[in-house]
Design a protein around this motif. Sequence first.
Motif, PDB file in Angstrom:
ATOM      1  N   ASP A  95       0.837  -1.187   0.000  1.00 45.35           N
ATOM      2  CA  ASP A  95       0.000   0.000   0.000  1.00 45.35           C
ATOM      3  C   ASP A  95       0.882   1.251   0.000  1.00 45.35           C
ATOM      4  O   ASP A  95       1.953   1.257   0.597  1.00 45.35           O
ATOM      5  N   GLY A  96       0.396   2.297  -0.677  1.00 45.72           N
ATOM      6  CA  GLY A  96       1.172   3.549  -0.746  1.00 45.72           C
ATOM      7  C   GLY A  96       2.278   3.438  -1.771  1.00 45.72           C
ATOM      8  O   GLY A  96       3.354   4.020  -1.619  1.00 45.72           O
ATOM      9  N   SER A  97       1.996   2.697  -2.838  1.00 49.27           N
ATOM     10  CA  SER A  97       3.076   2.403  -3.774  1.00 49.27           C
ATOM     11  C   SER A  97       3.592   3.649  -4.494  1.00 49.27           C
ATOM     12  O   SER A  97       4.695   3.628  -5.043  1.00 49.27           O
ATOM     13  N   ALA A  98       2.829   4.759  -4.458  1.00 45.88           N
ATOM     14  CA  ALA A  98       3.341   6.007  -5.049  1.00 45.88           C
ATOM     15  C   ALA A  98       4.574   6.499  -4.285  1.00 45.88           C
ATOM     16  O   ALA A  98       5.350   7.310  -4.793  1.00 45.88           O
ATOM     17  N   ASN A 195      -6.405  14.480   2.285  1.00 43.76           N
ATOM     18  CA  ASN A 195      -5.806  15.113   1.110  1.00 43.76           C
ATOM     19  C   ASN A 195      -6.548  16.404   0.789  1.00 43.76           C
ATOM     20  O   ASN A 195      -7.564  16.404   0.092  1.00 43.76           O
ATOM     21  N   LEU A 227      -1.530   5.171   3.191  1.00 45.84           N
ATOM     22  CA  LEU A 227      -2.557   4.915   4.209  1.00 45.84           C
ATOM     23  C   LEU A 227      -1.958   4.320   5.482  1.00 45.84           C
ATOM     24  O   LEU A 227      -2.305   4.726   6.595  1.00 45.84           O
ATOM     25  N   LYS A 253     -12.118   6.315  -2.469  1.00 48.33           N
ATOM     26  CA  LYS A 253     -10.984   5.816  -3.254  1.00 48.33           C
ATOM     27  C   LYS A 253     -10.415   4.502  -2.729  1.00 48.33           C
ATOM     28  O   LYS A 253      -9.909   3.679  -3.472  1.00 48.33           O
ATOM     29  N   LEU A 254     -10.525   4.296  -1.442  1.00 49.20           N
ATOM     30  CA  LEU A 254      -9.826   3.159  -0.835  1.00 49.20           C
ATOM     31  C   LEU A 254     -10.692   1.897  -0.872  1.00 49.20           C
ATOM     32  O   LEU A 254     -11.922   1.974  -0.943  1.00 49.20           O
TER      33      LEU A 254
END
Length: 305
Positions: A95-98, A195, A227, A253-254
């Motif tokens: 998760d949070g791959s950005a 955000n 997240l 979104k999640l």
Amino acid sequence: MPRENNIVWNIISACDEIAGYLSKSNLKEISGNTGEKNSHGEDVKIADKTANDIFVKHMEDSGNCFGMVSEEMEEPLFFDNGKNSHEIVVVDPLDGSANIGLGLPTGTIFGVYKVSDDRLKRSEMFLQPARKLLYAGYTLYGNQIIHIHCNGSKVFQATQDWSNWNTRKGQPASFNDIKIPQSLLKSKTQNYAINDGNYYFWSDEVKSWRDNLINTGGYSTRYSGSLVADAHRILMEGGIFAYPKDYKNKDGKLRTLYECGPMSFIFNKAGGYGNTYDTIPTDIHQKSELVLGSTDLCSTFPAGY
Ligand code: FDP
């Protein structure tokens, strides 16, 4: 703490291997795309795919997993090797791959449910509310590797340092029964993780809730775009994490099953609030609005707008 052959230790082993992979990889290389799209049409990064492959391998080899749903797989996967087992797993392997290409925190989120009585290998087996989770947790890959686990009654933490990531380093006693602090009563500055760049896409109700929070004073924004990292700060220090529905993401979104559900379970069991605790997903890749945090502050959030 000796390792045992059960689903929780199998998941911890998978997370340990993911941690090792992340720590040794070339950031630029692993943040590249595989050329594939995930179930939501988003680009799959090399690290997403590798983390998923590692997780699948551990579940398959364990013999303790009947089947699993992952963000990175369109359909559930059922394991012949686990056909007699009693547990199924839902997971967001990375998760949070950005954040990957920058070396910023990422995480793995998981939940464990009981196999349905009919044992039919269908995706319906996974469509259970978070309240029915037997076990849930997340692993934060940050300065240290932090495992937060919840066995249905308590939430606890284990921390490993990177030089010893494949050995247990013990659990600080103070983190053996984590309780989220209430927010509104505290004198120290509280955090909100949201955000703000989506402000103009929010409903009027959400906009005025956020404006009111800022006008009240005493709140700081803390949002990393991961997240696991953002929720972890709120769990430990109190405050609120929210990813509301908006005009771009009409359902939120999640992901309901493998992001929102395990987090809502953990926050509820830590004496806080997670809005999807009772939500029954209708699709394994469904999305939801997510609100997590201190009960008092979350009760002011205009959920559902
Ligand atoms: P990512 O797409 O990088 O995997 O799971 C989705 C997620 O990250 C969460 O970790 C994070 O909280 C959220 O998306 C961030 O979304 P925004 O960039 O829209 O704020």
